[in-house]
Design an enzyme around this catalytic site. Structure first.
Site, short mmCIF file in Angstrom:
data_model
loop_
_atom_site.label_atom_id
_atom_site.label_comp_id
_atom_site.label_asym_id
_atom_site.label_seq_id
_atom_site.Cartn_x
_atom_site.Cartn_y
_atom_site.Cartn_z
CG ASP A 29 22.29 18.18 73.83
OD1 ASP A 29 22.20 17.08 73.26
OD2 ASP A 29 22.86 18.34 74.94
CB ILE A 30 20.69 20.27 78.82
CG1 ILE A 30 20.69 21.21 80.01
CG2 ILE A 30 21.35 18.97 79.18
CD1 ILE A 30 19.34 21.68 80.36
CD GLU A 88 23.76 11.46 77.90
OE1 GLU A 88 23.13 12.29 78.55
OE2 GLU A 88 24.73 11.75 77.16
CG HIS A 93 17.87 11.60 70.67
ND1 HIS A 93 17.79 10.45 71.45
CD2 HIS A 93 19.17 11.99 70.76
CE1 HIS A 93 18.96 10.19 71.98
NE2 HIS A 93 19.83 11.10 71.56
CG HIS A 95 22.50 14.57 68.54
ND1 HIS A 95 22.80 15.13 69.76
CD2 HIS A 95 22.35 13.24 68.78
CE1 HIS A 95 22.84 14.18 70.70
NE2 HIS A 95 22.57 13.03 70.12
P1 AMP Z 1 22.72 10.31 73.04
O1 AMP Z 1 21.62 9.47 73.66
O2 AMP Z 1 24.06 9.67 73.16
O3 AMP Z 1 22.39 10.74 71.63
O4 AMP Z 1 22.83 11.65 73.90
C1 AMP Z 1 21.71 12.24 74.51
C2 AMP Z 1 21.82 13.74 74.44
O5 AMP Z 1 20.72 14.26 75.20
C3 AMP Z 1 23.09 14.34 75.02
O6 AMP Z 1 23.69 15.20 74.06
C4 AMP Z 1 22.60 15.12 76.26
O7 AMP Z 1 23.33 16.31 76.47
C5 AMP Z 1 21.16 15.38 75.92
N1 AMP Z 1 20.29 15.52 77.08
C6 AMP Z 1 20.17 14.65 78.12
N2 AMP Z 1 19.25 15.11 79.00
C7 AMP Z 1 18.79 16.28 78.50
C8 AMP Z 1 17.83 17.24 78.96
N3 AMP Z 1 17.15 17.08 80.11
N4 AMP Z 1 17.61 18.34 78.18
C9 AMP Z 1 18.26 18.51 77.02
N5 AMP Z 1 19.17 17.64 76.54
C10 AMP Z 1 19.45 16.54 77.28
#
Ligand code: AMP
Length: 129
Positions: A29-30, A88, A93, A95
């Site tokens: 995760d970035i 988001e 996905h 975590h």
């Molecule tokens: P959520 O959809 O609420 O589970 O959150 C999406 C997750 O994806 C968040 O923790 C972001 O930090 C992560 N994220 C979004 N874009 C990227 C990326 N380009 N590379 C890695 N992680 C990402």
């Protein structure tokens, strides 16, 4: 329009890859909650995790397990927490979050802003074991 995670899987935008097979992709995760916070995604682009067919969901959890084992070997923690949010990014996905404390998996809390170098160090640690 492909999701940001499909773009990552296709190599159109960069990621800190941890593991991959024919069906799944794992990467850091970035904006991690803690060092080692990793996302596991199916290559098939489906928004909601529980819309995946049963076999894919089962295989995804086993793939996530193999990634969690690797993370736990090198990141100091009590266990690897598992969470599904998806508010988001509309691409299913999981975590994987190394935990030493309940507060480590508070998605409303502040996230780490790691440098490219720091993320690469974490990536190398997990990949090399
Ligand atoms: P959520 O959809 O609420 O589970 O959150 C999406 C997750 O994806 C968040 O923790 C972001 O930090 C992560 N994220 C979004 N874009 C990227 C990326 N380009 N590379 C890695 N992680 C990402």
């Amino acid at each position: 329009m492909p999701s940001v995670f499909t773009k990552i899987i296709n190599g159109d935008i960069p990621s800190y890859k941890i593991a991959e097979n024919d069906s799944f992709y794992a990467f850091l995760d970035i904006n991690p909650l803690v060092k080692g916070h990793t996302l596991v995604v199916p290559k098939v682009e489906i928004d909601y995790l529980f819309d995946l067919d049963d076999q894919t969901l089962q295989d995804m959890m086993l793939f996530a397990k193999s990634v969690a084992v690797k993370i736990k070997e090198v990141i100091p923690c009590k266990r690897i927490g598992v969470s599904v949010i998806g508010l988001e990014v509309p691409h299913a996905h999981i975590h994987l979050v190394p935990l030493t404390d309940m507060a480590d998996i508070n998605f409303s809390g502040p996230k780490l802003a790691l440098s490219v170098e720091e993320l690469k160090v974490v990536q190398d640690l997990i990949i090399k074991g």
